[in-house]
Design a protein around this motif. Sequence first.
Motif, PDB file in Angstrom:
ATOM      1  N   ALA A  17       0.828  -1.210   0.000  1.00 28.58           N
ATOM      2  CA  ALA A  17       0.000   0.000   0.000  1.00 28.58           C
ATOM      3  C   ALA A  17       0.859   1.254   0.000  1.00 28.58           C
ATOM      4  CB  ALA A  17      -0.944  -0.018   1.210  1.00 28.58           C
ATOM      5  N   LYS A  18       1.933   1.216   0.759  1.00 24.99           N
ATOM      6  CA  LYS A  18       2.822   2.390   0.816  1.00 24.99           C
ATOM      7  C   LYS A  18       3.636   2.526  -0.469  1.00 24.99           C
ATOM      8  CE  LYS A  18       3.954   2.036   5.665  1.00 24.99           C
ATOM      9  NZ  LYS A  18       5.125   2.010   6.559  1.00 24.99           N
ATOM     10  N   GLU A  19       4.220   1.406  -0.891  1.00 22.68           N
ATOM     11  CA  GLU A  19       5.075   1.438  -2.077  1.00 22.68           C
ATOM     12  C   GLU A  19       4.321   1.931  -3.298  1.00 22.68           C
ATOM     13  OE1 GLU A  19       8.335  -2.173  -1.668  1.00 22.68           O
ATOM     14  OE2 GLU A  19       6.562  -2.455  -2.865  1.00 22.68           O
ATOM     15  N   ARG A  20       3.082   1.459  -3.438  1.00 26.41           N
ATOM     16  CA  ARG A  20       2.300   1.804  -4.621  1.00 26.41           C
ATOM     17  C   ARG A  20       1.547   3.109  -4.446  1.00 26.41           C
ATOM     18  NH1 ARG A  20       4.441  -0.751  -8.766  1.00 26.41           N
ATOM     19  NH2 ARG A  20       4.682  -2.954  -8.357  1.00 26.41           N
ATOM     20  N   ASN A  21       1.652   3.659  -3.240  1.00 24.13           N
ATOM     21  CA  ASN A  21       0.962   4.923  -2.978  1.00 24.13           C
ATOM     22  C   ASN A  21      -0.533   4.802  -3.312  1.00 24.13           C
ATOM     23  OD1 ASN A  21       0.744   7.586  -2.202  1.00 24.13           O
ATOM     24  ND2 ASN A  21       1.345   8.395  -4.207  1.00 24.13           N
ATOM     25  N   LEU A  22      -1.139   3.703  -2.884  1.00 23.79           N
ATOM     26  CA  LEU A  22      -2.559   3.452  -3.180  1.00 23.79           C
ATOM     27  C   LEU A  22      -3.434   4.599  -2.676  1.00 23.79           C
ATOM     28  CD1 LEU A  22      -2.983  -0.343  -2.224  1.00 23.79           C
ATOM     29  CD2 LEU A  22      -2.504   0.654  -4.474  1.00 23.79           C
ATOM     30  N   ASP A  23      -4.434   4.968  -3.466  1.00 21.82           N
ATOM     31  CA  ASP A  23      -5.382   5.994  -3.031  1.00 21.82           C
ATOM     32  C   ASP A  23      -6.443   5.413  -2.102  1.00 21.82           C
ATOM     33  OD1 ASP A  23      -4.092   7.886  -4.482  1.00 21.82           O
ATOM     34  OD2 ASP A  23      -5.511   7.902  -6.161  1.00 21.82           O
ATOM     35  N   GLY A  24      -6.669   4.118  -2.197  1.00 16.74           N
ATOM     36  CA  GLY A  24      -7.682   3.501  -1.353  1.00 16.74           C
ATOM     37  C   GLY A  24      -7.644   1.999  -1.518  1.00 16.74           C
ATOM     38  N   ILE A  25      -8.338   1.301  -0.608  1.00 14.21           N
ATOM     39  CA  ILE A  25      -8.315  -0.165  -0.620  1.00 14.21           C
ATOM     40  C   ILE A  25      -9.726  -0.705  -0.377  1.00 14.21           C
ATOM     41  CG2 ILE A  25      -7.322  -2.236   0.461  1.00 14.21           C
ATOM     42  CD1 ILE A  25      -5.007  -0.458   1.479  1.00 14.21           C
ATOM     43  N   ILE A  26     -10.088  -1.733  -1.113  1.00 12.46           N
ATOM     44  CA  ILE A  26     -11.319  -2.474  -0.825  1.00 12.46           C
ATOM     45  C   ILE A  26     -10.907  -3.864  -0.351  1.00 12.46           C
ATOM     46  CG2 ILE A  26     -13.413  -3.508  -1.792  1.00 12.46           C
ATOM     47  CD1 ILE A  26     -13.488  -1.166  -3.820  1.00 12.46           C
ATOM     48  N   VAL A  27     -11.342  -4.224   0.844  1.00 16.96           N
ATOM     49  CA  VAL A  27     -10.975  -5.517   1.428  1.00 16.96           C
ATOM     50  C   VAL A  27     -12.229  -6.393   1.454  1.00 16.96           C
ATOM     51  CG1 VAL A  27     -10.094  -6.709   3.462  1.00 16.96           C
ATOM     52  CG2 VAL A  27      -9.206  -4.442   2.861  1.00 16.96           C
ATOM     53  N   ILE A  28     -12.180  -7.511   0.749  1.00 15.20           N
ATOM     54  CA  ILE A  28     -13.355  -8.383   0.664  1.00 15.20           C
ATOM     55  C   ILE A  28     -13.165  -9.588   1.581  1.00 15.20           C
ATOM     56  CG2 ILE A  28     -14.852  -9.677  -0.901  1.00 15.20           C
ATOM     57  CD1 ILE A  28     -13.700  -7.998  -3.199  1.00 15.20           C
ATOM     58  N   GLY A  29     -14.155  -9.827   2.433  1.00 16.07           N
ATOM     59  CA  GLY A  29     -14.091 -10.971   3.343  1.00 16.07           C
ATOM     60  C   GLY A  29     -13.471 -10.603   4.674  1.00 16.07           C
ATOM     61  N   ILE A  30     -13.224 -11.617   5.504  1.00 10.61           N
ATOM     62  CA  ILE A  30     -12.664 -11.302   6.818  1.00 10.61           C
ATOM     63  C   ILE A  30     -11.252 -11.853   6.967  1.00 10.61           C
ATOM     64  CG2 ILE A  30     -14.887 -11.124   7.991  1.00 10.61           C
ATOM     65  CD1 ILE A  30     -14.120 -13.915   9.241  1.00 10.61           C
ATOM     66  N   TYR A  31     -10.511 -11.198   7.829  1.00 10.70           N
ATOM     67  CA  TYR A  31      -9.086 -11.462   8.026  1.00 10.70           C
ATOM     68  C   TYR A  31      -8.807 -11.441   9.528  1.00 10.70           C
ATOM     69  CZ  TYR A  31      -9.149 -10.659   3.068  1.00 10.70           C
ATOM     70  OH  TYR A  31      -9.453 -10.775   1.740  1.00 10.70           O
ATOM     71  N   PRO A  32      -7.637 -11.905   9.934  1.00  3.86           N
ATOM     72  CA  PRO A  32      -7.329 -11.864  11.373  1.00  3.86           C
ATOM     73  C   PRO A  32      -7.389 -10.429  11.888  1.00  3.86           C
ATOM     74  CG  PRO A  32      -5.693 -13.160  10.179  1.00  3.86           C
ATOM     75  CD  PRO A  32      -6.558 -12.507   9.156  1.00  3.86           C
ATOM     76  N   ASN A  33      -7.734 -10.284  13.156  1.00  5.24           N
ATOM     77  CA  ASN A  33      -7.884  -8.964  13.745  1.00  5.24           C
ATOM     78  C   ASN A  33      -6.610  -8.125  13.587  1.00  5.24           C
ATOM     79  OD1 ASN A  33      -9.544  -7.104  15.112  1.00  5.24           O
ATOM     80  ND2 ASN A  33      -8.337  -7.440  16.963  1.00  5.24           N
ATOM     81  N   SER A  34      -5.467  -8.782  13.646  1.00  2.20           N
ATOM     82  CA  SER A  34      -4.193  -8.064  13.538  1.00  2.20           C
ATOM     83  C   SER A  34      -4.072  -7.357  12.188  1.00  2.20           C
ATOM     84  CB  SER A  34      -3.026  -9.040  13.707  1.00  2.20           C
ATOM     85  OG  SER A  34      -3.128 -10.072  12.731  1.00  2.20           O
ATOM     86  N   PHE A  35      -4.699  -7.942  11.154  1.00  2.00           N
ATOM     87  CA  PHE A  35      -4.682  -7.339   9.828  1.00  2.00           C
ATOM     88  C   PHE A  35      -5.364  -5.967   9.856  1.00  2.00           C
ATOM     89  CE2 PHE A  35      -6.690  -6.910   5.534  1.00  2.00           C
ATOM     90  CZ  PHE A  35      -5.529  -6.882   4.769  1.00  2.00           C
TER      91      PHE A  35
END
Lengths: 348, 348
Positions: free
Chosen positions: B118-136
């Motif tokens: 996310a940092k390297e690509r300088n993303l403008d935004g993210i869509i996260v589909i589904g669930i992931y560990p809380n630490s994520f």
Amino acid sequence: MRKKITIKEVAKKANVSPATVSYVLNHKESISEETKKRVWNAISALDYVPDLSARSLTAGSSKLIGVVVPQTETGNRLMFENNFYSEILGSIEYRARQCGYHVLISASDSNENYMTLAKERNLDGIIVIGIYPNSFYQELKKTQIPIVLVDSYCNDHYYHSLRIDDIYGSYLATKYAIDHGHRQIAFFCGEIKDDGVMKQRLHGYREAMEERSLPFDAHYVFEGKIDYTNGILLAKKLCQSGLKATAVVTTADILAISAMKTFYEYGIHVPDDISVIGFDDLQISKYLTPGLTTVHQDISRKGERAMELLLNSIENPKLTKQEEIMPVSIVERGSVKTIQSKPEKKVI
Amino acid sequence: MRKKITIKEVAKKANVSPATVSYVLNHKESISEETKKRVWNAISALDYVPDLSARSLTAGSSKLIGVVVPQTETGNRLMFENNFYSEILGSIEYRARQCGYHVLISASDSNENYMTLAKERNLDGIIVIGIYPNSFYQELKKTQIPIVLVDSYCNDHYYHSLRIDDIYGSYLATKYAIDHGHRQIAFFCGEIKDDGVMKQRLHGYREAMEERSLPFDAHYVFEGKIDYTNGILLAKKLCQSGLKATAVVTTADILAISAMKTFYEYGIHVPDDISVIGFDDLQISKYLTPGLTTVHQDISRKGERAMELLLNSIENPKLTKQEEIMPVSIVERGSVKTIQSKPEKKVI
């Protein structure tokens, strides 16, 4: 807004110029070991993440590849209705990630737009899945970026090429039907275009028929688009044609699946009344009732190989056209029935 | 190698400094109309395409969004076996493209890697589909980038959220089975986790049962992963359990599809011997025989809305948490049979 460590801050901490930091990041040879060490220590201490968009300017590599997937006919979706595309994309992404590349996914809504995208994003390479108008290939090579075409018979030597043995796939399917006693065999396919796989698959069908001295009859060829809706249309056309087909060889599992459903609604049961053979071996195909007998291609492996060919070409820009053909095989499930056929004439 | 027009060549032709060209490209106010015109003429004459990786450095916007899709358990594929993911990705890409954004697709193989991406690509935004560990979730918000979670019940106020009415979906499915005379209703679901949709859907199942005074029995709940293989496993477990279920409510079409196949192989026919209800309404589900009665959600619309919420948040960085819940409904096909059930006790 995020606070971002800049290359200047790293340079200041390491007591070097920003250009030197950049040289170190891009593994230029001219920097002394002592300076390198100081720069890496500063990077580590500040938790600096190099901005790839900055690096792409200096190093010429964006570590970004583009994957082009066809659109639906209405142009408002990627062609993921056919799970073939999502399966292959999944394996391309995996292989790319392993090799430190990221994947930009998009449709080509016009030649010019994709050209612009490729330049703007400074793509290192492109994988193009499926076939496109000839003008697309003519334009795209102007990017001078390594490009792998998957499932295209475009014979421009600019492009690397990966496909399966399409002729043999349909030959196998048709031969399988013949070996199970079928003589009136319909062929359901997508649009037959010069650069595309459909023309090749029709060729395989003809070859198997002619090998057994069964006359090729164009009335038995039903052409449409590769989607569920067209599987229905083609099945209806066959039902209404008055032709006495006992088997259907298709060029895509999704055509076979919706055709099976349509036959069922017409009171024609698979395989008792008609046999159906698919092409692709999508994951869904073994979970149907009856399971779909189909031509298997290793879609995951195809995605991985496409990425590997592309990487090879990125790393060796002078490489001449790479071409690879992957094998196919028949997977037997429950959608083909053996029927009694009239014995063939034998030369005594 | 490609010959690329540089900003310096544009500057030279327009007789201005490269910085001025950059200001014009980024629509800074301080440039005179006359200079602007000269720069645009030079850009046009040279057919210059601004490099987005360069622009992202100066303008702070990369016009690139990330979409995170779960991986298969083995970690070597994106979870496209479930066509839900490819359908939603297709519509996100479409909406993004319409709005001038490109889509970077990837799995998150670890929290740290995605942070770096996310940092390297300088993303403008993210869509996260589904669930992931809380630490994520804990890590990801450190990016300070706008993020939309799809189908997660993570209640961290950093994240925007888009989901369907999961409780109501399973409530509807279970009520539908009850209304068709079923009393012994099994429930096939994915892993029940606190942030996930499965816990909610189980809740909906219980609610419908209890509303009709049918006792909740945990033996009727079969938990696994959401993939074809687990649909088989859960169906086998039910067959071997000795329970007298006449219907199965599932939390995913792909569970329902492979369960139907397994029942068939056990000589148990759908819907004559057992009724099955899905969840998602994938495109394939209407092409099965029998067609799958299921809980419909508008997957394409969900992808478009996720992109719209993200854009809104990119354009309005100070926006507080946006939350949206989309409706669900029952689609009736052929996989549920009405059975005679004992009349319920009535209070006279």
